[in-house]
Motif scaffolding. Structure first.
Motif, PDB file in Angstrom:
ATOM      1  N   THR A  53      -2.839   4.467   5.128  1.00 44.21           N
ATOM      2  CA  THR A  53      -3.700   4.814   6.255  1.00 44.21           C
ATOM      3  C   THR A  53      -3.000   4.544   7.575  1.00 44.21           C
ATOM      4  O   THR A  53      -3.042   5.363   8.494  1.00 44.21           O
ATOM      5  N   PHE A  54      -2.318   3.408   7.632  1.00 45.32           N
ATOM      6  CA  PHE A  54      -1.576   3.108   8.859  1.00 45.32           C
ATOM      7  C   PHE A  54      -0.523   4.191   9.107  1.00 45.32           C
ATOM      8  O   PHE A  54      -0.446   4.752  10.194  1.00 45.32           O
ATOM      9  N   LYS A  55       0.261   4.470   8.082  1.00 44.16           N
ATOM     10  CA  LYS A  55       1.390   5.374   8.303  1.00 44.16           C
ATOM     11  C   LYS A  55       0.948   6.800   8.591  1.00 44.16           C
ATOM     12  O   LYS A  55       1.508   7.478   9.437  1.00 44.16           O
ATOM     13  N   LYS A  56      -0.058   7.257   7.864  1.00 47.32           N
ATOM     14  CA  LYS A  56      -0.454   8.650   8.023  1.00 47.32           C
ATOM     15  C   LYS A  56      -1.267   8.899   9.291  1.00 47.32           C
ATOM     16  O   LYS A  56      -1.260   9.999   9.819  1.00 47.32           O
ATOM     17  N   THR A  57      -2.007   7.923   9.742  1.00 47.33           N
ATOM     18  CA  THR A  57      -2.893   8.175  10.884  1.00 47.33           C
ATOM     19  C   THR A  57      -2.638   7.249  12.062  1.00 47.33           C
ATOM     20  O   THR A  57      -2.481   7.699  13.195  1.00 47.33           O
ATOM     21  N   ALA A  58      -2.586   5.941  11.774  1.00 45.85           N
ATOM     22  CA  ALA A  58      -2.594   4.989  12.881  1.00 45.85           C
ATOM     23  C   ALA A  58      -1.256   4.898  13.604  1.00 45.85           C
ATOM     24  O   ALA A  58      -1.212   4.654  14.806  1.00 45.85           O
ATOM     25  N   SER A  59      -0.161   5.121  12.884  1.00 49.26           N
ATOM     26  CA  SER A  59       1.146   4.965  13.503  1.00 49.26           C
ATOM     27  C   SER A  59       1.311   5.876  14.717  1.00 49.26           C
ATOM     28  O   SER A  59       1.850   5.466  15.745  1.00 49.26           O
ATOM     29  N   LEU A  60       0.831   7.103  14.596  1.00 52.38           N
ATOM     30  CA  LEU A  60       0.945   8.038  15.718  1.00 52.38           C
ATOM     31  C   LEU A  60       0.211   7.506  16.945  1.00 52.38           C
ATOM     32  O   LEU A  60       0.737   7.514  18.054  1.00 52.38           O
ATOM     33  N   ILE A  61      -1.021   7.018  16.733  1.00 53.32           N
ATOM     34  CA  ILE A  61      -1.815   6.518  17.863  1.00 53.32           C
ATOM     35  C   ILE A  61      -1.189   5.237  18.406  1.00 53.32           C
ATOM     36  O   ILE A  61      -1.002   5.081  19.624  1.00 53.32           O
ATOM     37  N   ALA A  62      -0.820   4.333  17.490  1.00 50.77           N
ATOM     38  CA  ALA A  62      -0.257   3.046  17.918  1.00 50.77           C
ATOM     39  C   ALA A  62       1.029   3.235  18.712  1.00 50.77           C
ATOM     40  O   ALA A  62       1.201   2.668  19.790  1.00 50.77           O
ATOM     41  N   GLU A  77       2.509  -4.835  23.298  1.00 48.67           N
ATOM     42  CA  GLU A  77       1.914  -5.265  22.042  1.00 48.67           C
ATOM     43  C   GLU A  77       0.393  -5.001  22.058  1.00 48.67           C
ATOM     44  O   GLU A  77      -0.166  -4.558  21.049  1.00 48.67           O
ATOM     45  N   ILE A  78      -0.235  -5.240  23.198  1.00 53.22           N
ATOM     46  CA  ILE A  78      -1.683  -4.964  23.302  1.00 53.22           C
ATOM     47  C   ILE A  78      -1.940  -3.484  23.027  1.00 53.22           C
ATOM     48  O   ILE A  78      -2.809  -3.117  22.230  1.00 53.22           O
ATOM     49  N   ALA A  79      -1.152  -2.639  23.679  1.00 48.62           N
ATOM     50  CA  ALA A  79      -1.343  -1.189  23.520  1.00 48.62           C
ATOM     51  C   ALA A  79      -1.129  -0.785  22.064  1.00 48.62           C
ATOM     52  O   ALA A  79      -1.919  -0.022  21.490  1.00 48.62           O
ATOM     53  N   TYR A  80      -0.083  -1.338  21.460  1.00 46.88           N
ATOM     54  CA  TYR A  80       0.236  -1.007  20.073  1.00 46.88           C
ATOM     55  C   TYR A  80      -0.894  -1.456  19.147  1.00 46.88           C
ATOM     56  O   TYR A  80      -1.355  -0.687  18.290  1.00 46.88           O
ATOM     57  N   GLN A  81      -1.347  -2.689  19.333  1.00 43.01           N
ATOM     58  CA  GLN A  81      -2.394  -3.224  18.465  1.00 43.01           C
ATOM     59  C   GLN A  81      -3.696  -2.449  18.624  1.00 43.01           C
ATOM     60  O   GLN A  81      -4.393  -2.183  17.648  1.00 43.01           O
ATOM     61  N   TYR A  82      -4.010  -2.087  19.855  1.00 40.33           N
ATOM     62  CA  TYR A  82      -5.231  -1.300  20.067  1.00 40.33           C
ATOM     63  C   TYR A  82      -5.123   0.013  19.287  1.00 40.33           C
ATOM     64  O   TYR A  82      -6.015   0.370  18.524  1.00 40.33           O
ATOM     65  N   GLY A  83      -4.020   0.698  19.486  1.00 37.64           N
ATOM     66  CA  GLY A  83      -3.845   1.996  18.833  1.00 37.64           C
ATOM     67  C   GLY A  83      -3.857   1.876  17.319  1.00 37.64           C
ATOM     68  O   GLY A  83      -4.471   2.678  16.623  1.00 37.64           O
TER      69      GLY A  83
END
Lengths: 396, 419
Positions: free
Chosen positions: B267-276, B294-300
């Motif tokens: 789920t992280f790799k397919k969807t969240a990585s792009l946003i993060a 890091e805040i921006a990355y964690q939020y995404g």
């Protein structure tokens, strides 16, 4: 880089792995991209193996990291399920084995040779120089690898099947869908690795050059596809200049831009970059012409060679005799329905001036490639690049 | 913060209550909590995926407070699914449209700009590349990216403007997303998306794959033109993650805990990585402070995972006219998502079906039934809620601004969306 000193061992590993990849199938490749050995096969291999010595290690290095990765072994396992089906991915996978002997890695080799021929940039700072092995920067070696990755990714993506056009002769639909899935995934995997390799070069200009090369390659393959799609294999009345434009995209852009990018990595100026681009462009054009001409000059080929109706001699032949006359020749060669007697058509083409014009064109591009090399100082790398041109422009 | 959150949830829960209000699940320990606690492997270094969600936070302790709230929210899903004819019911609270409005200010010509990047000479290839750029997509990713850009810019030096490079990141993120849609549809042999035929259905698979490749190359070109090697690396990571995520989807794990970690990693790799990573990219362009990155990355990352978890829930609960694509799509492809994995804890019979990828006749229907007999949907929703909570916690560390608050609201919308 990491693989540099592993060569003999790595090469052996890669063979074993690739054989596994092919699922033990007999290699019967008909694909003629860079693999088709022009002129006499032995002469060609000598040119290449001499050149490989100059760049320091054999070129069947195509990212072993990548081939030995979990993802590709996973795919390799899956591809085995395709044995016995008609999905083209199987042939592409077999091609990895077959072509590793027939210099699939030509593009990588040329990038390395051009890098070495250009040498270090004297104006650049010395810290760069330390990074050189056999006169080639490690970044240029990575670039050569990226070039091969991109090329292979599109070999795989070229083999996608249109599910809607399948007939019952093509075997179970499920197999073909599965094959497509594997082909998209493995092509994407190779492309993603190419992107990562590019990003690691830490040079946005190079990323820009190579991204545009990928875009051009896609457009070239797109034309290739639409030419294939024609009923009866009949082509549009395109003419040789359109042919050259499309072949540049599908066969030359990647190599030309990789050579250019290799110069950018060594901080050579725009003039040198342009010459490297020209060498890559014209050499691969003359190579493609050579491959296209083979069915018309080879002796004792039993008349069974089916040639591509989009190949250079045919396009030139049509341009010379005119569309009308060409359509007439096609009709005469038609046996029944859409079947064409290729031997008959081949004789008609051989009788005209298409083949000699194609040879002329091949030599024209060869000469342009040689001219481009003149900006580099004489060296064994430059001679090797010249020898490649001599090999692809020789017809005897 | 916690107070704000629970207040907001309560008010929404009350609004959504319906006949299932106070489902009486209060005393149960949702297995979500157990799993979350056990499926937390080591962290894998900066910028990589860590599945250990909610680090340093005791789940058990914070649980009772959220518990009742959660089960009431969950009731909504029961509510909508128990009455299948209630498709199209949607919470139309004006407040929840705001973040998108705020974000879209900067995205007026988003699709035109994407089309400009997709310059090609062949009209058909162009047509294929632009097929999904019809303005009907949610533009969820670009909205988050520009809001994050403004929030970070304001945090750094109270500057109001979105930089051109940051806007490019928004365009590139949507282009990468579009390219993956085209390839995914070929891989899954999908027929419809966003209420129309897929590219592969219209033009065939051969051309569709090339169109996807072309969009990716155009995105990569635009990325290079930003001229920042760090940004190139950050967004290239996305491409690699996307492919690896697709590979993870091919395999499944036998062990239940591993299987869940596998699901979350995918789920992280397919969807969240792009946003993060696009959030990280705009934060890098905004300021040099690694804490902000890091805040921006964690939020995404957290919003991204929540988004996908809800997507997986909707694949069970929504009807196809709402989603614009067929439902139970994942099951039909042999993929077990959150609701099924949770259901499997209550009904071990599902195990065998997961292992054979729902390939026997009737598997899909039976798995579907089991999911509704279990608390799979609720537990997945709960998990999504936890991720949103974490996202809100992260983004709240930035200096308050309308865009930061919009990002907080957006994290909530992710939970309540129904398409």
């Amino acid at each position: 880089m990491r693989l540099l000193w592993l060569s003999p061992f790595a090469r052996c590993c890669s063979r074993a792995f690739l054989q596994f990849w092919a699922g033990g199938g007999k290699a019967r490749q008909q694909r003629c991209l860079f693999s088709g050995s022009p002129t006499s096969a032995s002469h060609w291999s000598k040119v290449v193996s001499d050149a490989e010595k100059i760049v320091g290690y054999p070129t069947s290095f195509m990212s072993l990291r990548c081939l030995l990765s979990d993802e590709l072994s996973n795919i390799a396992m899956q591809v085995r399920k395709l044995v016995g089906t008609k999905h083209p991915l199987l042939n592409t996978a077999r091609g990895f084995v077959y072509d590793s002997r027939n210099n699939l890695q030509m593009r990588g080799l040329v990038v390395l040779l051009v890098s070495k021929a250009a040498g270090p940039n004297n104006k650049a700072d010395n810290s760069l120089q330390k990074d050189m092995i056999s006169g080639i920067y490690s970044s240029q070696r990575s670039l050569a690898e990226v070039t091969e990755l991109i090329h292979t990714a599109f070999l795989v993506h070229r083999g996608i099947v249109n599910i809607g056009e399948l007939t019952s002769l093509d075997g179970p639909l499920k197999d073909m869908q599965f094959g497509n899935k594997m082909a998209v995934l493995s092509g994407d995997f190779l492309l993603a690795n190419a992107c990562t390799g590019l990003a690691q070069l830490q040079n946005t200009k190079v990323v820009e050059i190579m991204s545009s090369a990928i875009g051009e390659l896609v457009q070239g393959i797109y034309y290739e596809n639409s030419n294939l799609a024609k009923e009866n294999g009949l082509t549009d009345d395109t003419g040789i200049s359109t042919w050259e434009e499309q072949i540049f995209l599908s066969h030359s852009a990647l190599l030309a831009k990789s050579c250019q990018a290799a110069m950018e990595l060594a901080k050579h100026d725009a003039g040198i970059q342009n010459m490297a681009f020209k060498y890559g462009k014209h050499m691969s054009m003359s190579h493609k012409l050579n491959v296209d001409i083979q069915p018309f000059v080879k002796e004792n080929c039993n008349g069974t060679v089916a040639f591509d109706l989009n190949s250079a001699p045919v396009v030139l032949h049509q341009e010379i005799i005119g569309r009308e006359a060409w359509m007439k020749q096609i009709r005469e060669a038609q046996i029944k329905g859409s079947l064409i007697d290729y031997t008959k058509l081949q004789d008609a083409i051989k009788a005209g001036k298409g083949v000699t014009s194609a040879i002329d064109l091949c030599r024209f591009h060869g000469n342009r490639a040689l001219e481009a090399l003149e900006c580099f100082p004489p060296s064994e790398a430059r001679s090797a690049l010249e020898n490649i041109v001599y090999a692809v422009t020789r017809f005897s | 913060m916690a107070l704000w959150w629970s207040r907001c949830c309560c008010s929404r829960a009350a609004r959504l209550g319906g006949p299932w209000h106070g489902l009486g699940a209060r005393d149960k320990h949702p297995p979500a909590a157990r799993l979350a606690a056990t499926s937390a492997p080591r962290e894998a270094g900066p910028g990589r995926m860590e599945i250990s969600y909610f680090p340093g936070e005791s789940l058990r302790l914070s649980f009772p407070k959220l518990n009742s709230v959660f089960w009431r929210i969950v009731a909504r899903f029961h509510h909508t699914t128990a009455r299948t004819h209630s498709c199209g019911r949607m919470v139309s609270d004006e407040k929840y449209k705001d973040p998108f409005k705020l974000g879209r200010k900067d995205l007026k010509n988003l699709y035109e700009d994407m089309k400009k990047e997709l310059w090609v000479s062949t009209t058909e290839l162009k047509e294929m590349c632009e097929y999904y750029l019809d303005g009907k997509g949610k533009a969820f990713r670009p909205v988050i990216v520009v809001l994050m850009a403004r929030a970070c810019n304001f945090h750094h030096n109270k500057s109001e403007e979105v930089k051109a490079s940051q806007r490019s990141v928004a365009v590139i993120a949507e282009m990468i997303h579009t390219a993956t849609l085209v390839h995914d549809d070929v891989i899954d042999d999908a027929n419809s998306r966003r209420g129309k035929l897929t590219v592969n259905q219209v033009w065939g698979e051969r051309k569709a794959v090339l169109a996807g490749d072309f969009i990716l190359s155009a995105a990569s070109l635009a990325l290079a033109r930003i001229g920042n090697t760090t940004i190139v690396s950050v967004l290239t990571q996305v491409v690699e993650d996307l492919v690896r995520g697709e590979f993870l989807q091919l395999g499944s794990k036998e062990n239940e805990t591993e299987r869940f970690a596998h699901y979350l990693e995918k789920t992280f790799k397919k969807t969240a990585s792009l946003i993060a990573n696009s959030c990280k990219a705009v934060s890098i362009l905004a300021c040099p402070d690694p804490k902000v990155h890091e805040i921006a990355y964690q939020y995404g990352k957290n919003v991204g995972i929540a988004f996908q978890l809800i997507d997986d829930v909707l694949d069970f609960t929504a009807c196809s006219s709402q989603l614009g694509k067929p439902t139970s799509a994942d099951l039909k492809l042999g993929i077990a998502t959150g609701p099924v994995l949770f259901a499997c804890q209550q009904f071990p019979e599902i195990n065998a079906m997961i292992m054979r990828r729902f390939s026997l006749p009737g598997d899909v229907e039976r798995a579907h039934e089991f999911v509704f007999q279990s608390e799979g949907v609720q537990q997945t929703t709960y998990l999504a809620q936890r991720y949103c909570h974490k996202a809100i916690q992260e983004i709240s560390k930035l200096r308050p601004s309308p865009e930061r608050d919009a990002l907080i609201q957006l994290a909530e919308i992710v939970l309540s969306r129904d398409k």
